[in-house]
Design a protein around this motif. Sequence first.
Motif, PDB file in Angstrom:
ATOM      1  N   ILE A  71       0.861  -1.187   0.000  1.00 15.25           N
ATOM      2  CA  ILE A  71       0.000   0.000   0.000  1.00 15.25           C
ATOM      3  C   ILE A  71       0.893   1.231   0.000  1.00 15.25           C
ATOM      4  O   ILE A  71       1.781   1.366   0.852  1.00 15.25           O
TER       5      ILE A  71
ATOM      6  N   LEU B 267      -9.879   5.395   0.233  1.00 11.98           N
ATOM      7  CA  LEU B 267      -9.701   4.057   0.797  1.00 11.98           C
ATOM      8  C   LEU B 267     -11.016   3.293   0.785  1.00 11.98           C
ATOM      9  O   LEU B 267     -11.058   2.106   0.450  1.00 11.98           O
TER      10      LEU B 267
ATOM     11  N   VAL C 265       3.313  -1.005   4.046  1.00 11.91           N
ATOM     12  CA  VAL C 265       2.633   0.285   3.944  1.00 11.91           C
ATOM     13  C   VAL C 265       3.725   1.336   3.809  1.00 11.91           C
ATOM     14  O   VAL C 265       4.700   1.323   4.566  1.00 11.91           O
TER      15      VAL C 265
ATOM     16  N   LEU D 187      -6.737   1.827   7.540  1.00 11.98           N
ATOM     17  CA  LEU D 187      -6.217   0.803   6.643  1.00 11.98           C
ATOM     18  C   LEU D 187      -6.440  -0.593   7.209  1.00 11.98           C
ATOM     19  O   LEU D 187      -6.895  -1.505   6.507  1.00 11.98           O
TER      20      LEU D 187
END
Length: 406
Positions: free
Chosen positions: A18, A62, A79, A101
């Motif tokens: 991500i 998101l 991430v 997240l």
Amino acid sequence: MPPKVLPIQPVSSTKSGIYLHFPYCLQKCHYCDFYSVGLDELGSVDFSARLDQYEQALLRELEVRSQDPQFASQNYDTVYFGGGTSSLMPPEMIHRILEALKGALSIDTESEITLEGNPENLVPDYLQPLHELGINRVNSGLQTYNAAFLKDMNRFFETDRYAGLLEALTSSAIPSVGVDLIYGFYKQTYSDFQKDLEQVLKYDVQHLSVYSLTVEPETRYARHIVRGSQGSPNESLQEEIFSSLPSMLGEHDLFQYEISNFARPGEICMHNWKYWDYRPYLGLGPGAHGFNGRQRYANPRNLNAWTAAPGSTQVREEHNAVIDVFLNLFRIALPISLDRILEIWQQEPWEDSLRNNRWNALMDEVNRLNSRGLCDLSQNFQWTPQGIALLDSHIERLIEVTLQAK
């Protein structure tokens, strides 16, 4: 012959990553091609209000992206907060984003979580909260200690923060820290670069990225060169430094694993490795890119356009399973399995005859490279120093012969 023992091992993870793009910086460097907005150009603004606007838009994106089955079904183990200057984000904001997240996607509890920042922000009082949030990797854009080069490139710097950066990073609780250096500035000498490198190597950094200065289209630097107000990169110096880096840094247990990246054993940047190993990644934020394994998207390089419809307005295109794969995978300096290419090609809607012909053409060219001492096939495929020296031309040739196969 027994297999060669490597000082540094390739990343084995096949999970996704991500990337979150933070658009603000204190002032935009002339050479920078990433989407960013310098706060010095915004005049009198309420930065806290802009931070809130960005955060809300990011969370909306998101929500949209996490409903896409191709991203919702992935498992993630990296991430990466990039930018811009993501160290301008307050720790409590980073905390909220990380929690969102974790609530929306399947993220490993032992994930690599990186924050990219600049010397002016990475002080002990900022690094400690990052550690408490679970940030386990911090990388800083140091670039050079030379004030004249920094000023010429419009890079914000404070002498005392630059001087204290490496001490702050290496004495923090963050387990993995690294910096970026740039070389090839106009009028830079080899001695100038050595001073930068020697200063960095006084400290126990786990990772070092060393980039040659490039002239990216549409940047201020490119326009200034055309107008004659700035000098071009020192290409002869770049060639000299590029060829000497692997041996110089190897003596300090920093080993080359990608053309511009060096790490200690076990300290490869897992997130960036996903790009080169052609793994899917979710991109969030203005100017961010994403890849689901077959299709790429690019968010608008404009805050207003992105904020108006996060995750809904983007440019999409199908990947090119020859050009894109080769431009990424063959940047890796460690042994790579050519079966990875075949694995990707098996997902393409090609006739078997085309797939086989392209594979045979690739292998013929690989064997030719091997016969010339440009790659080593004893452990799958690995570039030799001679091959890396002219890497771009070798990759162009690999693409050419493979695409010519019908």
